[in-house]
Write an enzyme that holds these catalytic residues in place. Sequence first.
Site, PDB file in Angstrom:
ATOM      1  N   TYR A  77      55.422 -23.793  12.467  1.00 35.59           N
ATOM      2  CA  TYR A  77      54.761 -23.704  13.766  1.00 35.59           C
ATOM      3  C   TYR A  77      55.596 -24.206  14.939  1.00 35.59           C
ATOM      4  O   TYR A  77      55.161 -24.130  16.081  1.00 35.59           O
ATOM      5  CB  TYR A  77      53.436 -24.477  13.716  1.00 35.59           C
ATOM      6  CG  TYR A  77      52.541 -24.006  12.597  1.00 35.59           C
ATOM      7  CD1 TYR A  77      52.017 -22.713  12.600  1.00 35.59           C
ATOM      8  CD2 TYR A  77      52.234 -24.832  11.530  1.00 35.59           C
ATOM      9  CE1 TYR A  77      51.213 -22.270  11.563  1.00 35.59           C
ATOM     10  CE2 TYR A  77      51.421 -24.399  10.496  1.00 35.59           C
ATOM     11  CZ  TYR A  77      50.923 -23.121  10.518  1.00 35.59           C
ATOM     12  OH  TYR A  77      50.132 -22.683   9.502  1.00 35.59           O
TER      13      TYR A  77
ATOM     14  N   HIS B  37      49.577 -15.313  16.398  1.00 34.84           N
ATOM     15  CA  HIS B  37      49.901 -16.289  15.353  1.00 34.84           C
ATOM     16  C   HIS B  37      51.321 -16.773  15.577  1.00 34.84           C
ATOM     17  O   HIS B  37      52.227 -15.962  15.793  1.00 34.84           O
ATOM     18  CB  HIS B  37      49.793 -15.672  13.954  1.00 34.84           C
ATOM     19  CG  HIS B  37      48.419 -15.197  13.644  1.00 34.84           C
ATOM     20  ND1 HIS B  37      47.404 -16.059  13.297  1.00 34.84           N
ATOM     21  CD2 HIS B  37      47.884 -13.956  13.667  1.00 34.84           C
ATOM     22  CE1 HIS B  37      46.295 -15.362  13.107  1.00 34.84           C
ATOM     23  NE2 HIS B  37      46.559 -14.084  13.332  1.00 34.84           N
TER      24      HIS B  37
END
Length: 144
Positions: free
Chosen positions: A23, A100
Amino acid sequence: MANILVINGPNLNMLGKREPEHYGRQTLGDIIEELETLADDYEVRLYNFQSNAEHEIVERIQTAIDDIDFIIINPAAFTHTSVAIRDALSTVKIPFIEVHLSNIHKREAFRTHSYFSDLAEGVIAGLGPIGYQLALAAAVEKLK
């Protein structure tokens, strides 16, 4: 002036600390701050909402029906589980882009299915934080 709502799902409040290999190191605050600057340049109003609770996301989507023109949503883990959020998005009929940070198709098998992609105007995955900026640019273009 168009109103765009950015919704972030569970654990995204932990960006920068949680699994940076997937991430990145930017915090959600950093990402939103960059989006707010871009929104000013695009002359759109940006609203931000993050929750770890499914029902709160559903309620925010429902309240968006009267004043939001476009939604950018990163449902996070709810991507793979939430019929309730899908139904809320389907009900309000506000166009949305699914974002995402990681490429969900390169992750564990259970993360490869999205309950939202077939309803979305588009899906951006795997590009990290810039995916939000691309989604905002696309939302502005679609609202023209």
